[in-house]
Design a protein around this motif. Structure first.
Motif, PDB file in Angstrom:
ATOM      1  N   VAL A   1     -25.998  22.888   1.948  1.00  0.00           N
ATOM      2  CA  VAL A   1     -26.464  22.810   3.173  1.00  0.00           C
ATOM      3  C   VAL A   1     -27.679  22.821   3.614  1.00  0.00           C
ATOM      4  O   VAL A   1     -27.109  24.424   3.818  1.00  0.00           O
ATOM      5  CB  VAL A   1     -25.309  22.788   3.947  1.00  0.00           C
ATOM      6  CG1 VAL A   1     -25.494  22.363   5.513  1.00  0.00           C
ATOM      7  CG2 VAL A   1     -24.056  21.333   3.813  1.00  0.00           C
ATOM      8  N   ASP A   2     -28.420  22.265   3.612  1.00  0.00           N
ATOM      9  CA  ASP A   2     -29.679  22.767   4.552  1.00  0.00           C
ATOM     10  C   ASP A   2     -30.387  23.103   5.817  1.00  0.00           C
ATOM     11  O   ASP A   2     -30.043  22.042   6.199  1.00  0.00           O
ATOM     12  CB  ASP A   2     -31.135  22.340   3.625  1.00  0.00           C
ATOM     13  CG  ASP A   2     -32.138  23.759   3.870  1.00  0.00           C
ATOM     14  OD1 ASP A   2     -32.490  23.898   4.679  1.00  0.00           O
ATOM     15  OD2 ASP A   2     -33.298  22.936   3.127  1.00  0.00           O
ATOM     16  N   PRO A   3     -29.840  23.822   6.619  1.00  0.00           N
ATOM     17  CA  PRO A   3     -30.375  23.929   8.103  1.00  0.00           C
ATOM     18  C   PRO A   3     -31.723  23.344   8.883  1.00  0.00           C
ATOM     19  O   PRO A   3     -31.790  22.481   9.853  1.00  0.00           O
ATOM     20  CB  PRO A   3     -30.550  25.401   8.226  1.00  0.00           C
ATOM     21  CG  PRO A   3     -29.252  26.452   7.737  1.00  0.00           C
ATOM     22  CD  PRO A   3     -30.073  25.570   6.652  1.00  0.00           C
ATOM     23  N   PHE A   4     -32.250  23.572   8.059  1.00  0.00           N
ATOM     24  CA  PHE A   4     -33.562  22.655   7.973  1.00  0.00           C
ATOM     25  C   PHE A   4     -33.500  20.958   8.507  1.00  0.00           C
ATOM     26  O   PHE A   4     -34.209  19.845   9.016  1.00  0.00           O
ATOM     27  CB  PHE A   4     -35.266  22.925   7.558  1.00  0.00           C
ATOM     28  CG  PHE A   4     -35.126  23.966   7.724  1.00  0.00           C
ATOM     29  CD1 PHE A   4     -36.339  24.809   7.796  1.00  0.00           C
ATOM     30  CD2 PHE A   4     -34.655  25.624   6.414  1.00  0.00           C
ATOM     31  CE1 PHE A   4     -36.813  25.881   8.877  1.00  0.00           C
ATOM     32  CE2 PHE A   4     -35.282  26.842   7.303  1.00  0.00           C
ATOM     33  CZ  PHE A   4     -36.652  26.836   7.482  1.00  0.00           C
ATOM     34  N   ASP A   5     -32.986  20.407   6.794  1.00  0.00           N
ATOM     35  CA  ASP A   5     -32.776  19.314   6.786  1.00  0.00           C
ATOM     36  C   ASP A   5     -32.101  18.634   8.069  1.00  0.00           C
ATOM     37  O   ASP A   5     -32.086  17.245   8.335  1.00  0.00           O
ATOM     38  CB  ASP A   5     -31.834  18.970   5.773  1.00  0.00           C
ATOM     39  CG  ASP A   5     -32.521  19.225   4.630  1.00  0.00           C
ATOM     40  OD1 ASP A   5     -34.277  19.140   4.298  1.00  0.00           O
ATOM     41  OD2 ASP A   5     -32.331  19.314   4.122  1.00  0.00           O
TER      42      ASP A   5
ATOM     43  N   GLU B   1     -35.461  16.461  11.844  1.00  0.00           N
ATOM     44  CA  GLU B   1     -35.889  14.727  12.127  1.00  0.00           C
ATOM     45  C   GLU B   1     -35.092  14.596  13.501  1.00  0.00           C
ATOM     46  O   GLU B   1     -35.744  13.602  14.125  1.00  0.00           O
ATOM     47  CB  GLU B   1     -34.634  13.075  11.598  1.00  0.00           C
ATOM     48  CG  GLU B   1     -35.365  13.806   9.952  1.00  0.00           C
ATOM     49  CD  GLU B   1     -37.152  13.292   9.547  1.00  0.00           C
ATOM     50  OE1 GLU B   1     -37.575  12.079  10.022  1.00  0.00           O
ATOM     51  OE2 GLU B   1     -37.566  13.811   8.955  1.00  0.00           O
ATOM     52  N   VAL B   2     -34.812  15.467  13.936  1.00  0.00           N
ATOM     53  CA  VAL B   2     -34.632  15.485  15.764  1.00  0.00           C
ATOM     54  C   VAL B   2     -35.879  15.284  16.755  1.00  0.00           C
ATOM     55  O   VAL B   2     -37.036  17.054  16.430  1.00  0.00           O
ATOM     56  CB  VAL B   2     -33.200  16.287  15.820  1.00  0.00           C
ATOM     57  CG1 VAL B   2     -33.535  16.257  17.723  1.00  0.00           C
ATOM     58  CG2 VAL B   2     -31.872  16.179  15.247  1.00  0.00           C
ATOM     59  N   ASP B   3     -35.959  14.570  17.512  1.00  0.00           N
ATOM     60  CA  ASP B   3     -37.368  14.580  17.723  1.00  0.00           C
ATOM     61  C   ASP B   3     -37.676  15.766  19.589  1.00  0.00           C
ATOM     62  O   ASP B   3     -35.916  15.855  20.235  1.00  0.00           O
ATOM     63  CB  ASP B   3     -36.883  13.194  18.670  1.00  0.00           C
ATOM     64  CG  ASP B   3     -37.519  11.740  17.867  1.00  0.00           C
ATOM     65  OD1 ASP B   3     -38.695  12.464  17.122  1.00  0.00           O
ATOM     66  OD2 ASP B   3     -37.341  11.032  18.461  1.00  0.00           O
ATOM     67  N   GLY B   4     -38.397  16.309  19.659  1.00  0.00           N
ATOM     68  CA  GLY B   4     -38.483  17.150  20.435  1.00  0.00           C
ATOM     69  C   GLY B   4     -37.693  18.281  20.355  1.00  0.00           C
ATOM     70  O   GLY B   4     -37.642  19.949  21.323  1.00  0.00           O
ATOM     71  N   VAL B   5     -37.274  18.946  18.632  1.00  0.00           N
ATOM     72  CA  VAL B   5     -36.917  20.109  18.462  1.00  0.00           C
ATOM     73  C   VAL B   5     -37.770  20.391  17.413  1.00  0.00           C
ATOM     74  O   VAL B   5     -37.647  19.664  16.028  1.00  0.00           O
ATOM     75  CB  VAL B   5     -35.360  19.677  17.493  1.00  0.00           C
ATOM     76  CG1 VAL B   5     -34.945  21.308  17.243  1.00  0.00           C
ATOM     77  CG2 VAL B   5     -34.409  19.693  18.501  1.00  0.00           C
ATOM     78  N   GLU B   6     -37.867  22.123  17.175  1.00  0.00           N
ATOM     79  CA  GLU B   6     -38.760  22.680  16.975  1.00  0.00           C
ATOM     80  C   GLU B   6     -38.138  23.544  16.021  1.00  0.00           C
ATOM     81  O   GLU B   6     -37.732  24.520  16.671  1.00  0.00           O
ATOM     82  CB  GLU B   6     -40.335  23.179  15.690  1.00  0.00           C
ATOM     83  CG  GLU B   6     -40.962  23.587  15.500  1.00  0.00           C
ATOM     84  CD  GLU B   6     -42.389  23.769  15.826  1.00  0.00           C
ATOM     85  OE1 GLU B   6     -42.640  24.429  15.181  1.00  0.00           O
ATOM     86  OE2 GLU B   6     -42.697  23.198  16.771  1.00  0.00           O
ATOM     87  N   LEU B   7     -37.285  23.614  14.113  1.00  0.00           N
ATOM     88  CA  LEU B   7     -36.334  24.644  13.779  1.00  0.00           C
ATOM     89  C   LEU B   7     -37.777  26.342  13.579  1.00  0.00           C
ATOM     90  O   LEU B   7     -38.239  26.161  12.864  1.00  0.00           O
ATOM     91  CB  LEU B   7     -35.530  24.294  12.852  1.00  0.00           C
ATOM     92  CG  LEU B   7     -35.078  25.136  12.626  1.00  0.00           C
ATOM     93  CD1 LEU B   7     -33.874  26.117  13.082  1.00  0.00           C
ATOM     94  CD2 LEU B   7     -34.225  24.691  11.043  1.00  0.00           C
ATOM     95  N   GLN B   8     -37.145  27.030  14.682  1.00  0.00           N
ATOM     96  CA  GLN B   8     -37.902  28.293  14.197  1.00  0.00           C
ATOM     97  C   GLN B   8     -37.477  29.090  13.418  1.00  0.00           C
ATOM     98  O   GLN B   8     -38.110  29.828  12.774  1.00  0.00           O
ATOM     99  CB  GLN B   8     -38.145  29.299  15.953  1.00  0.00           C
ATOM    100  CG  GLN B   8     -38.509  28.241  17.065  1.00  0.00           C
ATOM    101  CD  GLN B   8     -40.219  28.051  16.895  1.00  0.00           C
ATOM    102  OE1 GLN B   8     -41.153  29.132  16.424  1.00  0.00           O
ATOM    103  NE2 GLN B   8     -40.953  27.021  16.860  1.00  0.00           N
ATOM    104  N   GLN B   9     -36.544  29.952  12.838  1.00  0.00           N
ATOM    105  CA  GLN B   9     -35.308  30.241  12.097  1.00  0.00           C
ATOM    106  C   GLN B   9     -34.337  30.204  11.975  1.00  0.00           C
ATOM    107  O   GLN B   9     -33.358  29.691  13.222  1.00  0.00           O
ATOM    108  CB  GLN B   9     -35.492  31.751  13.017  1.00  0.00           C
ATOM    109  CG  GLN B   9     -35.011  32.664  12.087  1.00  0.00           C
ATOM    110  CD  GLN B   9     -35.065  34.048  12.323  1.00  0.00           C
ATOM    111  OE1 GLN B   9     -35.139  34.472  13.144  1.00  0.00           O
ATOM    112  NE2 GLN B   9     -34.842  35.125  11.727  1.00  0.00           N
ATOM    113  N   ALA B  10     -33.588  29.928  11.358  1.00  0.00           N
ATOM    114  CA  ALA B  10     -31.859  29.349  10.365  1.00  0.00           C
ATOM    115  C   ALA B  10     -31.426  31.000   9.913  1.00  0.00           C
ATOM    116  O   ALA B  10     -32.359  30.695   8.781  1.00  0.00           O
ATOM    117  CB  ALA B  10     -32.238  28.053   9.760  1.00  0.00           C
TER     118      ALA B  10
END
Length: 109
Positions: A51-55, A59-68
Motif C-alpha cells: 500500500v502506497d500512501p501516494f497512490d 488522483e484526488v482533486d484538490g489534494v497534494e500530498l506533502q508528506q506521508a
C-alpha cells in the motif's frame, strides 16, 4: 487518516508483496533481501509494502500530498469497544481533553 483492514489470507498478501519485490528493478539486492525477509515474517509488513500512501490520494482533486508516513501493526479489533469509536464528532470537549491528557491512542495510521 486511519484504515482498518481484515486480512483473510495472509499467504496471499505475502505472495503479492514478494511478487511486487521481484518485479521492482529499482530495489538493490541487499535491500531486496531485507525486504523479502520482513514481508515473509510479518503480514503487516507485507501489507505496508503493498500500500502506497501516494497512490491513495494521488488522483484526488484538490489534494497534494506533502508528506506521508506509513506503519502497520496487528491489532485486536472489537467494533463494540469504546476504544474503536473513531467518530470524533460524537466526543464532547471534556472527554476529548481527558483523552489527550492520558497520552494513549489506539489505531492504525
Amino acid at each position: 487518516m486511519e484504515i482498518l483492514l481484515e486480512v483473510h489470507d495472509e499467504d496471499a498478501v505475502t505472495a503479492a508483496a514478494l511478487r511486487r519485490l521481484a518485479e521492482d528493478e529499482g530495489v538493490p539486492d541487499a535491500e531486496r533481501a531485507h525486504a523479502e525477509g520482513a514481508v515473509t515474517e510479518d503480514t503487516a509488513e507485507a501489507l505496508a509494502y503493498l500500500v502506497d500512501p501516494f497512490d491513495l490520494v494521488g488522483e484526488v482533486d484538490g489534494v497534494e500530498l506533502q508528506q506521508a508516513s506509513w506503519s502497520s501493526e496487528r491489532v485486536e479489533y472489537d467494533p463494540d469497544s469504546p476504544e474503536w469509536d473513531l467518530d470524533d464528532d460524537d466526543v464532547d470537549e471534556d472527554e476529548d481533553q481527558d483523552d489527550e491528557s492520558d497520552g494513549e491512542q489506539v489505531g492504525i495510521g
